[in-house]
Design an enzyme around this catalytic site. Structure first.
Site, PDB file in Angstrom:
ATOM      1  N   CYS A   4     -10.669 -13.472  -3.306  1.00  0.00           N
ATOM      2  CA  CYS A   4      -9.871 -13.522  -4.483  1.00  0.00           C
ATOM      3  C   CYS A   4      -8.684 -14.596  -4.334  1.00  0.00           C
ATOM      4  O   CYS A   4      -7.664 -14.708  -3.172  1.00  0.00           O
ATOM      5  CB  CYS A   4      -9.197 -12.111  -4.747  1.00  0.00           C
ATOM      6  SG  CYS A   4      -7.864 -12.206  -5.959  1.00  0.00           S
ATOM      7  N   CYS A   7      -5.091 -13.163  -4.114  1.00  0.00           N
ATOM      8  CA  CYS A   7      -4.910 -12.426  -2.917  1.00  0.00           C
ATOM      9  C   CYS A   7      -4.442 -13.831  -1.713  1.00  0.00           C
ATOM     10  O   CYS A   7      -3.748 -13.594  -0.857  1.00  0.00           O
ATOM     11  CB  CYS A   7      -5.720 -11.697  -2.423  1.00  0.00           C
ATOM     12  SG  CYS A   7      -6.091 -10.044  -3.243  1.00  0.00           S
ATOM     13  N   ASP A  30       2.463 -22.855 -12.116  1.00  0.00           N
ATOM     14  CA  ASP A  30       0.833 -22.583 -12.457  1.00  0.00           C
ATOM     15  C   ASP A  30       0.582 -24.110 -11.960  1.00  0.00           C
ATOM     16  O   ASP A  30       1.241 -24.844 -12.184  1.00  0.00           O
ATOM     17  CB  ASP A  30       0.986 -22.230 -13.952  1.00  0.00           C
ATOM     18  CG  ASP A  30      -0.609 -22.216 -14.146  1.00  0.00           C
ATOM     19  OD1 ASP A  30      -1.179 -20.986 -14.664  1.00  0.00           O
ATOM     20  OD2 ASP A  30      -1.486 -23.060 -14.247  1.00  0.00           O
ATOM     21  N   HIS A  46      -4.102  -6.385  -4.687  1.00  0.00           N
ATOM     22  CA  HIS A  46      -5.149  -6.518  -5.589  1.00  0.00           C
ATOM     23  C   HIS A  46      -5.088  -5.568  -6.642  1.00  0.00           C
ATOM     24  O   HIS A  46      -5.621  -4.546  -6.374  1.00  0.00           O
ATOM     25  CB  HIS A  46      -6.290  -6.855  -4.906  1.00  0.00           C
ATOM     26  CG  HIS A  46      -7.439  -7.522  -5.774  1.00  0.00           C
ATOM     27  ND1 HIS A  46      -7.477  -8.755  -6.227  1.00  0.00           N
ATOM     28  CD2 HIS A  46      -8.516  -6.799  -6.667  1.00  0.00           C
ATOM     29  CE1 HIS A  46      -8.404  -9.004  -7.045  1.00  0.00           C
ATOM     30  NE2 HIS A  46      -9.038  -7.731  -7.379  1.00  0.00           N
ATOM     31  N   ASN A  86      -3.216 -12.148 -19.632  1.00  0.00           N
ATOM     32  CA  ASN A  86      -4.186 -12.026 -20.341  1.00  0.00           C
ATOM     33  C   ASN A  86      -5.363 -11.036 -19.605  1.00  0.00           C
ATOM     34  O   ASN A  86      -5.317 -11.076 -18.287  1.00  0.00           O
ATOM     35  CB  ASN A  86      -4.979 -13.641 -20.233  1.00  0.00           C
ATOM     36  CG  ASN A  86      -4.151 -14.817 -21.026  1.00  0.00           C
ATOM     37  OD1 ASN A  86      -3.951 -14.607 -21.853  1.00  0.00           O
ATOM     38  ND2 ASN A  86      -4.190 -15.689 -20.296  1.00  0.00           N
ATOM     39  N   GLY A  92      -9.096 -13.882 -22.117  1.00  0.00           N
ATOM     40  CA  GLY A  92      -8.745 -15.042 -21.854  1.00  0.00           C
ATOM     41  C   GLY A  92      -8.194 -15.019 -20.298  1.00  0.00           C
ATOM     42  O   GLY A  92      -7.850 -16.227 -19.769  1.00  0.00           O
ATOM     43  N   HIS A  97      -7.250 -11.114 -10.923  1.00  0.00           N
ATOM     44  CA  HIS A  97      -6.115 -10.586  -9.949  1.00  0.00           C
ATOM     45  C   HIS A  97      -5.047 -10.746 -11.077  1.00  0.00           C
ATOM     46  O   HIS A  97      -4.511 -11.679 -11.544  1.00  0.00           O
ATOM     47  CB  HIS A  97      -5.785 -11.392  -8.703  1.00  0.00           C
ATOM     48  CG  HIS A  97      -4.834 -10.754  -7.978  1.00  0.00           C
ATOM     49  ND1 HIS A  97      -4.815 -10.498  -6.395  1.00  0.00           N
ATOM     50  CD2 HIS A  97      -3.513 -10.671  -8.178  1.00  0.00           C
ATOM     51  CE1 HIS A  97      -3.590 -10.425  -6.031  1.00  0.00           C
ATOM     52  NE2 HIS A  97      -2.732 -10.144  -6.992  1.00  0.00           N
ATOM     53  N   HIS A  99      -1.858 -11.103 -13.131  1.00  0.00           N
ATOM     54  CA  HIS A  99      -0.884 -11.903 -13.033  1.00  0.00           C
ATOM     55  C   HIS A  99      -0.113 -12.231 -14.620  1.00  0.00           C
ATOM     56  O   HIS A  99      -0.743 -12.046 -15.509  1.00  0.00           O
ATOM     57  CB  HIS A  99      -1.214 -13.257 -12.717  1.00  0.00           C
ATOM     58  CG  HIS A  99      -2.438 -13.951 -13.470  1.00  0.00           C
ATOM     59  ND1 HIS A  99      -3.531 -13.416 -13.218  1.00  0.00           N
ATOM     60  CD2 HIS A  99      -2.469 -14.713 -14.535  1.00  0.00           C
ATOM     61  CE1 HIS A  99      -4.660 -14.259 -14.102  1.00  0.00           C
ATOM     62  NE2 HIS A  99      -3.819 -14.714 -14.769  1.00  0.00           N
TER      63      HIS A  99
HETATM   64  P1  AMP Z   1      -5.441 -16.644 -16.686  1.00  0.00           P
HETATM   65  O1  AMP Z   1      -6.248 -17.439 -17.473  1.00  0.00           O
HETATM   66  O2  AMP Z   1      -4.497 -15.903 -17.523  1.00  0.00           O
HETATM   67  O3  AMP Z   1      -6.416 -15.669 -15.761  1.00  0.00           O
HETATM   68  O4  AMP Z   1      -4.661 -17.561 -15.892  1.00  0.00           O
HETATM   69  C1  AMP Z   1      -4.806 -18.152 -14.584  1.00  0.00           C
HETATM   70  C2  AMP Z   1      -3.969 -19.027 -14.355  1.00  0.00           C
HETATM   71  O5  AMP Z   1      -3.934 -19.527 -12.942  1.00  0.00           O
HETATM   72  C3  AMP Z   1      -4.308 -20.397 -15.162  1.00  0.00           C
HETATM   73  O6  AMP Z   1      -2.983 -20.720 -15.877  1.00  0.00           O
HETATM   74  C4  AMP Z   1      -4.511 -21.493 -13.901  1.00  0.00           C
HETATM   75  O7  AMP Z   1      -4.020 -23.020 -14.426  1.00  0.00           O
HETATM   76  C5  AMP Z   1      -3.838 -20.950 -13.110  1.00  0.00           C
HETATM   77  N1  AMP Z   1      -4.403 -21.309 -11.422  1.00  0.00           N
HETATM   78  C6  AMP Z   1      -5.596 -21.340 -11.111  1.00  0.00           C
HETATM   79  N2  AMP Z   1      -5.687 -21.570  -9.751  1.00  0.00           N
HETATM   80  C7  AMP Z   1      -4.424 -22.003  -9.179  1.00  0.00           C
HETATM   81  C8  AMP Z   1      -3.845 -22.196  -8.304  1.00  0.00           C
HETATM   82  N3  AMP Z   1      -4.172 -22.419  -7.092  1.00  0.00           N
HETATM   83  N4  AMP Z   1      -2.536 -22.413  -8.073  1.00  0.00           N
HETATM   84  C9  AMP Z   1      -1.708 -22.159  -9.140  1.00  0.00           C
HETATM   85  N5  AMP Z   1      -2.094 -21.684 -10.425  1.00  0.00           N
HETATM   86  C10 AMP Z   1      -3.633 -21.677 -10.547  1.00  0.00           C
HETATM   87 ZN    ZN Z   2      -6.532 -10.344  -5.440  1.00  0.00          ZN
END
Ligand code: AMP
Ligand code: ZN
Length: 113
Positions: A4, A7, A30, A46, A86, A92, A97, A99
């Site tokens: 993950c 994680c 992000d 998680h 989301n 979306g 995990h 957030h």
């Molecule tokens: P969601 O679409 O709500 O699942 O959001 C996931 C978010 O994680 C997206 O806005 C991505 O740009 C962000 N994301 C993916 N990988 C990373 C990473 N390694 N570091 C920081 N943000 C990330």
């Molecule tokens: Zn996780």
């Protein structure tokens, strides 16, 4: 949880600069920001999605909003901000995990796409 991404970020396996950390949460920028301030707040434990919130872990959600409010003050978001979760495929969600996105620094539009 193995494999993950969040994680691994939370436990330091993948290096990330934390804007906030305590025993239960971390917050970091992000990687693909959609606003001048775009921070992700995640629990270290998680939980796959908002659909997995139950009576045992729901207390974490209130704490996330407290952290968001503190971060917003730290970031100078005096005019407000948006908190987004989301949930699963139609919501979306791309990282499984839970957030919360803290978005600010510009006028947010409604409704989102
Ligand atoms: P969601 O679409 O709500 O699942 O959001 C996931 C978010 O994680 C997206 O806005 C991505 O740009 C962000 N994301 C993916 N990988 C990373 C990473 N390694 N570091 C920081 N943000 C990330
Ligand atoms: Zn996780």
């Amino acid at each position: 949880m193995d494999d993950c991404l969040f994680c691994k970020i939370a436990n330091g396996e993948i290096a990330s600069e934390f804007l906030y950390e305590d025993d239960e949460f971390v917050a970091f920028s992000d990687i693909n920001p959609i606003a001048p301030i775009h921070i992700l707040i995640i629990p270290k434990t998680h939980i796959a999605s908002a659909d997995d919130i139950d009576e045992k872990n729901s207390y974490l959600i209130g704490k996330i909003f407290t952290i968001a409010s503190q971060l917003a003050k730290d970031m100078g978001l005096k005019k407000g901000y948006r908190i987004v979760n989301n949930c699963k495929e139609d919501g979306g969600q791309s990282v499984d995990h839970i957030h919360f996105h803290l978005l600010g620094g510009r006028q947010m539009l409604w409704p989102p796409g």
